[in-house]
Design a protein around this motif. Structure first.
Motif, PDB file in Angstrom:
ATOM      1  N   SER A 177       2.244  -2.209  -8.383  1.00  0.00           N
ATOM      2  CA  SER A 177       2.619  -0.916  -7.433  1.00  0.00           C
ATOM      3  C   SER A 177       4.208  -0.546  -7.767  1.00  0.00           C
ATOM      4  O   SER A 177       4.966  -1.284  -7.667  1.00  0.00           O
ATOM      5  CB  SER A 177       2.439  -1.229  -5.956  1.00  0.00           C
ATOM      6  N   VAL A 193       5.000   1.874  -2.365  1.00  0.00           N
ATOM      7  CA  VAL A 193       5.359   0.769  -1.360  1.00  0.00           C
ATOM      8  C   VAL A 193       4.133   0.085  -1.273  1.00  0.00           C
ATOM      9  O   VAL A 193       3.123   0.589  -1.015  1.00  0.00           O
ATOM     10  CB  VAL A 193       5.405   1.474   0.162  1.00  0.00           C
ATOM     11  N   VAL A 194       4.282  -1.011  -1.548  1.00  0.00           N
ATOM     12  CA  VAL A 194       3.023  -2.109  -1.914  1.00  0.00           C
ATOM     13  C   VAL A 194       2.210  -2.073  -0.542  1.00  0.00           C
ATOM     14  O   VAL A 194       0.850  -2.045  -0.870  1.00  0.00           O
ATOM     15  CB  VAL A 194       3.483  -3.674  -2.183  1.00  0.00           C
ATOM     16  N   ASN A 195       2.568  -2.340   0.482  1.00  0.00           N
ATOM     17  CA  ASN A 195       1.744  -2.589   1.633  1.00  0.00           C
ATOM     18  C   ASN A 195       0.869  -0.932   1.861  1.00  0.00           C
ATOM     19  O   ASN A 195      -0.317  -1.014   2.379  1.00  0.00           O
ATOM     20  CB  ASN A 195       2.170  -2.870   2.920  1.00  0.00           C
ATOM     21  N   VAL A 196       1.481   0.031   1.492  1.00  0.00           N
ATOM     22  CA  VAL A 196       0.741   1.432   1.553  1.00  0.00           C
ATOM     23  C   VAL A 196      -0.390   1.382   0.394  1.00  0.00           C
ATOM     24  O   VAL A 196      -1.357   1.968   0.729  1.00  0.00           O
ATOM     25  CB  VAL A 196       1.576   2.459   1.570  1.00  0.00           C
ATOM     26  N   ALA A 199      -3.321  -0.927   1.516  1.00  0.00           N
ATOM     27  CA  ALA A 199      -4.074  -0.017   2.656  1.00  0.00           C
ATOM     28  C   ALA A 199      -4.783   1.109   2.169  1.00  0.00           C
ATOM     29  O   ALA A 199      -6.220   1.170   2.565  1.00  0.00           O
ATOM     30  CB  ALA A 199      -3.128   0.499   3.849  1.00  0.00           C
ATOM     31  N   ARG A 200      -4.409   1.817   1.016  1.00  0.00           N
ATOM     32  CA  ARG A 200      -5.130   2.869   0.397  1.00  0.00           C
ATOM     33  C   ARG A 200      -5.992   2.168  -0.132  1.00  0.00           C
ATOM     34  O   ARG A 200      -7.262   2.630  -0.131  1.00  0.00           O
ATOM     35  CB  ARG A 200      -4.439   3.745  -0.399  1.00  0.00           C
ATOM     36  N   ASN A 233      -7.760  -0.602   0.337  1.00  0.00           N
ATOM     37  CA  ASN A 233      -8.878  -1.130   1.470  1.00  0.00           C
ATOM     38  C   ASN A 233      -9.634   0.154   1.718  1.00  0.00           C
ATOM     39  O   ASN A 233     -10.915  -0.103   2.026  1.00  0.00           O
ATOM     40  CB  ASN A 233      -8.157  -1.751   2.505  1.00  0.00           C
ATOM     41  N   LEU A 234      -8.827   0.962   2.459  1.00  0.00           N
ATOM     42  CA  LEU A 234      -9.599   2.147   2.966  1.00  0.00           C
ATOM     43  C   LEU A 234     -10.679   2.801   1.936  1.00  0.00           C
ATOM     44  O   LEU A 234     -11.727   3.363   2.328  1.00  0.00           O
ATOM     45  CB  LEU A 234      -8.781   3.314   3.480  1.00  0.00           C
ATOM     46  N   GLY A 291     -13.312   0.514   1.566  1.00  0.00           N
ATOM     47  CA  GLY A 291     -14.213   0.359   2.690  1.00  0.00           C
ATOM     48  C   GLY A 291     -14.100  -1.073   3.117  1.00  0.00           C
ATOM     49  O   GLY A 291     -15.043  -1.356   3.894  1.00  0.00           O
ATOM     50  N   GLN A 292     -13.276  -1.952   2.576  1.00  0.00           N
ATOM     51  CA  GLN A 292     -13.426  -3.200   2.743  1.00  0.00           C
ATOM     52  C   GLN A 292     -11.895  -3.737   2.911  1.00  0.00           C
ATOM     53  O   GLN A 292     -11.145  -3.150   2.159  1.00  0.00           O
ATOM     54  CB  GLN A 292     -13.834  -4.185   1.613  1.00  0.00           C
ATOM     55  N   PRO A 293     -11.635  -4.777   3.714  1.00  0.00           N
ATOM     56  CA  PRO A 293     -10.298  -5.244   3.890  1.00  0.00           C
ATOM     57  C   PRO A 293      -9.857  -6.103   2.621  1.00  0.00           C
ATOM     58  O   PRO A 293      -9.428  -7.243   2.834  1.00  0.00           O
ATOM     59  CB  PRO A 293     -10.204  -5.983   5.211  1.00  0.00           C
ATOM     60  N   ARG A 325      -6.732  -8.551   2.615  1.00  0.00           N
ATOM     61  CA  ARG A 325      -6.719  -9.814   3.666  1.00  0.00           C
ATOM     62  C   ARG A 325      -7.805 -10.722   3.508  1.00  0.00           C
ATOM     63  O   ARG A 325      -7.682 -11.728   3.915  1.00  0.00           O
ATOM     64  CB  ARG A 325      -6.719  -9.146   5.177  1.00  0.00           C
TER      65      ARG A 325
END
Lengths: 72, 214
Positions: free
Chosen positions: A20, A23-26, A29-30, A32-33, A36-38, A41
């Motif tokens: 990445s 921003v890694v966590n962003v 999150a993209r 995952n969304l 459609g699966q987390p 995590r």
């Protein structure tokens, strides 16, 4: 062929985390969304189905490609 | 000279910020927008609510707060580089922390709720209290009391203030580029903010605390 639970999905998550340029966590999150699966995590708890892995790879490529090319 | 919030609010109010025929407000070197207060709320809350129970709620929150980071970077950063800032706020600035105090005064002039700095420890921690913030007031108007904080944009804004001042250096008037954004928000020293109290959750106000991310 017996697939290991989530191993390929986890590898995709690790690649997004490692490569990445945003921003890694962003970016996670993209991922995952869009999938459609987390994944970030719980990848190891999700079966490595062909369809899901292919989708995750395509989304990861898009996220990382966009991060590398500011014009995208 | 200390930051005189009343004077800043009066000066910004005197600018008569109104949307043009396209709904745009050219001011502070930016194009602000004018639209219904709940327009953004309903868009963001629809996303959050659609994902409830999916296991992706945290991801929705991450992106909605990220929108606040981007807003802070461009809007707050742009304001702090503007001619209006130089004319109204800059003459009152006598310390680095006054950049945040001045920006909070401008925010209060915009009517996004009543922001008060409860604590500002330079380079370490910012605690902002928001009375009647439009996000959470909007939540309560449309939905039941929430089980989780809903001041997404404000959280991004509070973290953004600290990143602009202490991770980057907005006082040097840097160009607000994509690269500079990444530098500020993906640094190991970047700040993030969490709500410790939230109007949408039934508290009497929102309290947001920005600290460095673990």
């Amino acid at each position: 062929m017996v697939s290991v639970m989530g191993a390929r999905l986890q590898a995709i998550v690790d690649r997004v985390r490692r490569e990445s340029r945003g921003v890694v966590n962003v970016d996670l999150a993209r991922l995952n969304l869009r999938v459609g699966q987390p994944l970030s995590r719980a990848a190891m708890e999700i079966p490595d189905t062909h369809e899901l892995v292919a989708k995750a790879e395509a989304v990861a490529n898009e996220i990382l490609g966009a991060a590398q090319d500011p014009n995208k | 000279m200390a930051i005189d919030e009343r004077a800043i609010v009066d000066a910004v109010a005197g600018l008569e910020l109104r949307g043009n025929e396209e709904g745009l407000i050219p001011a502070f070197g930016l194009h602000l927008t004018t639209h219904f207060a709940n327009y953004y709320n309903r868009s963001s809350f629809a996303v959050a609510r659609a994902l409830e129970g999916s296991g992706l709620e945290e991801d929705a929150r991450t992106l909605l707060v990220e929108a606040g980071h981007v807003c802070a970077f461009n809007t707050f950063g742009g304001i702090m580089r503007s001619a209006e800032w130089d004319a109204v706020v800059a003459p009152m600035i006598s310390s680095r922390e006054d950049w945040i105090r001045g920006m909070v005064a401008v925010i209060n002039a915009f009517g996004w709720g009543r922001w008060t700095i409860r604590e500002l420890i330079p380079d370490e921690r910012l605690c902002i209290e928001i009375e009647n913030g439009y996000e959470c007031a909007g939540w309560l108007k449309d939905y039941p009391v929430s089980h989780t904080p809903r001041c997404y944009l404000a959280a991004g804004g509070v973290a953004g203030l600290m990143n602009l001042l202490y991770v980057g250096d907005i006082t040097l008037r840097p160009t607000l580029s994509d690269a500079y954004y990444s530098e500020l928000f993906r640094d190991a020293r970047s700040f993030g903010a969490r709500a410790t109290s939230c109007l949408a959750c039934g508290d009497d106000r929102c309290v947001l605390v920005a600290t460095r991310q673990p």
